[in-house]
Design an enzyme around this catalytic site. Structure first.
Site, PDB file in Angstrom:
ATOM      1  CE  LYS A  64      -0.379 -29.331 -22.505  1.00  0.00           C
ATOM      2  NZ  LYS A  64      -0.394 -27.857 -22.423  1.00  0.00           N
TER       3      LYS A  64
ATOM      4  CG  ASP B 121       3.363 -27.625 -18.105  1.00  0.00           C
ATOM      5  OD1 ASP B 121       4.467 -28.011 -17.645  1.00  0.00           O
ATOM      6  OD2 ASP B 121       2.560 -26.976 -17.424  1.00  0.00           O
TER       7      ASP B 121
END
Length: 231
Positions: free
Chosen positions: A121, A139
């Site tokens: 991420k 997220d």
């Protein structure tokens, strides 16, 4: 409406709602952005920005982070969740950047994910925002919204959500979509108390429809009660 049409509709709506969605972590260069995203794990962007306001004045390079004892860096980021672990990762990251990349943050996704504290991420956020490479970072907001709107299954892993979004969304829209999904989840489709009554995508959200039924039933009961009392 097939999956592609549904996705196009969702992207159009959230694009109209949040046309200026962007990365809300304050930074002035790729290295600062990497540190900020590392700090943001299990922490709000608002808190991270408060901490980095002073942090980025004190530490301007990998060498600066290594010039102080670990305990001092820990104190500088103490307001951040998991600050001890993150401080240790920051110093390890800086050592690797200096030793293996000549003091310059690497630009390739595979190199970024080798850095301590930098997962998929974080790397996606950095390559897309700092280096202009299309990417979708999943997220908590992106994951929640994608599952609520049926772009992914409720039991999909974060990686599975990312892969499905990459398949559904045109590549040139990946970065904008990432930001808009975050804004939609952060300011509208919240984890707690989402704004379902005002949501233009309610018809696509099974969870939202479920939330609205109790409210509709209560309203119907109140109306019936008033009518009975008049009778």
């Amino acid at each position: 409406m097939n999956a592609k049409e549904k996705t196009k509709h969702i992207l159009r709506v959230i694009g109209e709602m949040f046309p200026d969605a962007h990365c809300e972590l304050n930074h002035s260069n790729p290295f600062d952005l990497t540190i900020a995203v590392l700090l943001s794990a299990q922490c709000t962007d608002e808190t991270v920005n408060k901490v980095t306001a002073d942090l980025f004045q004190k530490y301007r390079s990998p060498e600066d982070y290594l010039a102080v004892p670990l305990s001092e860096l820990e104190q500088d980021i103490r307001r951040i969740g998991l600050f001890r672990n993150k401080a240790a990762n920051i110093q390890k990251l800086c050592r690797m950047v200096i030793d293996e990349y000549g003091g310059e943050l690497p630009q390739r996704h595979e190199d970024l994910t080798r850095l301590p504290g930098v997962g998929r991420k974080t790397a996606n956020v950095v390559v897309s925002n700092a280096f202009g490479v299309p990417a979708i970072a999943v997220d908590t907001h992106v994951e929640r919204v994608s599952k609520r709107l049926g772009l992914a299954k409720s039991d999909d892993s974060v990686l599975e959500v990312e892969k499905k979004l990459m398949k559904l969304v045109p590549r040139e829209q990946w970065t904008d979509t990432h930001h808009r999904l975050i804004f939609f989840g952060r300011y509208h489709c919240k984890a707690q108390n989402p704004q379902c009554p005002l949501c233009p995508l309610l018809d696509l959200c099974r969870e939202g429809k479920g939330r609205m039924k109790p409210a509709t039933n209560r309203q119907a009961k109140e109306i019936k009660k008033k009518l009975n009392s008049k009778g």
